[in-house]
Scaffold this motif. Structure first.
Motif, short mmCIF file in Angstrom:
data_model
loop_
_atom_site.label_atom_id
_atom_site.label_comp_id
_atom_site.label_asym_id
_atom_site.label_seq_id
_atom_site.Cartn_x
_atom_site.Cartn_y
_atom_site.Cartn_z
N LEU A 166 2.61 0.04 8.12
CA LEU A 166 3.35 0.65 7.11
C LEU A 166 4.77 0.23 6.85
CD1 LEU A 166 1.54 4.01 6.74
CD2 LEU A 166 1.07 2.11 5.50
N THR A 167 5.24 0.00 7.74
CA THR A 167 6.69 -0.53 7.76
C THR A 167 6.79 -1.94 7.14
OG1 THR A 167 6.87 -1.74 9.96
CG2 THR A 167 7.60 0.86 9.88
N LEU A 168 5.68 -2.82 7.29
CA LEU A 168 5.68 -3.91 6.44
C LEU A 168 5.00 -3.94 5.07
CD1 LEU A 168 4.55 -6.43 9.20
CD2 LEU A 168 7.04 -6.33 8.57
N TYR A 169 4.14 -3.16 4.89
CA TYR A 169 3.26 -3.01 3.59
C TYR A 169 3.28 -2.06 2.96
CZ TYR A 169 1.42 -7.47 5.73
OH TYR A 169 1.25 -8.73 6.37
N VAL A 191 -2.18 -8.36 2.68
CA VAL A 191 -2.14 -7.64 3.53
C VAL A 191 -3.10 -7.63 4.90
CG1 VAL A 191 -2.51 -4.98 3.94
CG2 VAL A 191 -2.07 -5.71 1.78
N GLU A 192 -2.22 -7.28 5.91
CA GLU A 192 -2.93 -7.62 7.21
C GLU A 192 -2.93 -6.47 8.30
OE1 GLU A 192 -0.12 -10.63 9.43
OE2 GLU A 192 -0.48 -11.94 7.75
N PHE A 193 -4.39 -6.63 8.72
CA PHE A 193 -4.70 -5.53 9.70
C PHE A 193 -4.64 -5.66 11.19
CE2 PHE A 193 -6.69 -5.03 5.56
CZ PHE A 193 -6.88 -3.55 5.33
N ASP A 194 -4.17 -4.86 11.91
CA ASP A 194 -4.15 -5.24 13.31
C ASP A 194 -5.66 -4.94 13.88
OD1 ASP A 194 -4.65 -2.37 13.93
OD2 ASP A 194 -2.75 -1.79 14.54
N ARG A 242 -5.36 0.03 -2.91
CA ARG A 242 -3.83 0.06 -2.36
C ARG A 242 -3.44 1.69 -1.77
NH1 ARG A 242 -1.56 -3.50 -7.50
NH2 ARG A 242 -2.69 -5.25 -7.10
N VAL A 243 -4.06 2.36 -1.80
CA VAL A 243 -4.07 3.67 -1.21
C VAL A 243 -4.92 3.92 0.04
CG1 VAL A 243 -3.91 6.17 -1.80
CG2 VAL A 243 -3.71 4.60 -3.39
N VAL A 273 0.86 -1.21 -0.01
CA VAL A 273 0.02 0.05 0.07
C VAL A 273 0.73 1.21 0.03
CG1 VAL A 273 -2.00 -1.00 1.43
CG2 VAL A 273 -0.20 0.21 2.46
N SER A 274 0.31 2.14 -0.52
CA SER A 274 0.96 3.74 -0.21
C SER A 274 -0.08 4.77 0.09
CB SER A 274 1.26 4.12 -1.63
OG SER A 274 2.52 3.56 -2.40
#
Length: 107
Positions: A95-98, A85-88, A57-58, A21-22
């Motif tokens: 964002l450091t991972l994805y 993509v995983e969500f907490d 992806r945004v 994602v961005s």
């Protein structure tokens, strides 16, 4: 000038890889104007269908989906999950991972 920014924004969104994602701000920076996050939202709204943009992806700068659940947010979340993509628990993407950012090309 507006048309050039729009084209660069479209190209930046198209470049976001599957499973990444961005943020609106990062896309704006990739398109050459780091302060134009709202314009990125405009491009997403007006060009996603015609340009085949991976609009899902945004996300916002906190790694969250900005759309309300019933106005596309649930679909966006599902599309991202389908890409891995995983969500907490609070609905945030790390964002450091994805996160993905490509430095802008200076013509």
């Amino acid at each position: 000038m507006q048309a050039a920014f729009t084209r660069k924004t479209i190209d930046a969104i198209l470049a976001i890889p599957r499973g990444k994602v961005s943020t609106y701000g990062d896309v704006a920076a990739m398109a050459g104007n780091r302060r134009a996050a709202r314009q990125v939202a405009r491009v997403l709204h007006s060009c996603s269908r015609t340009e085949g943009l991976p609009w899902h992806r945004v996300v916002n700068r906190e790694g969250r989906i900005s759309l309300d659940p019933m106005q596309g947010g649930d679909l966006q979340k599902q599309l991202l999950k389908d890409e891995g993509v995983e969500f907490d628990r609070s609905g945030r993407i790390d964002l450091t991972l994805y996160g993905w950012f490509r430095a802008p090309v200076i013509p």
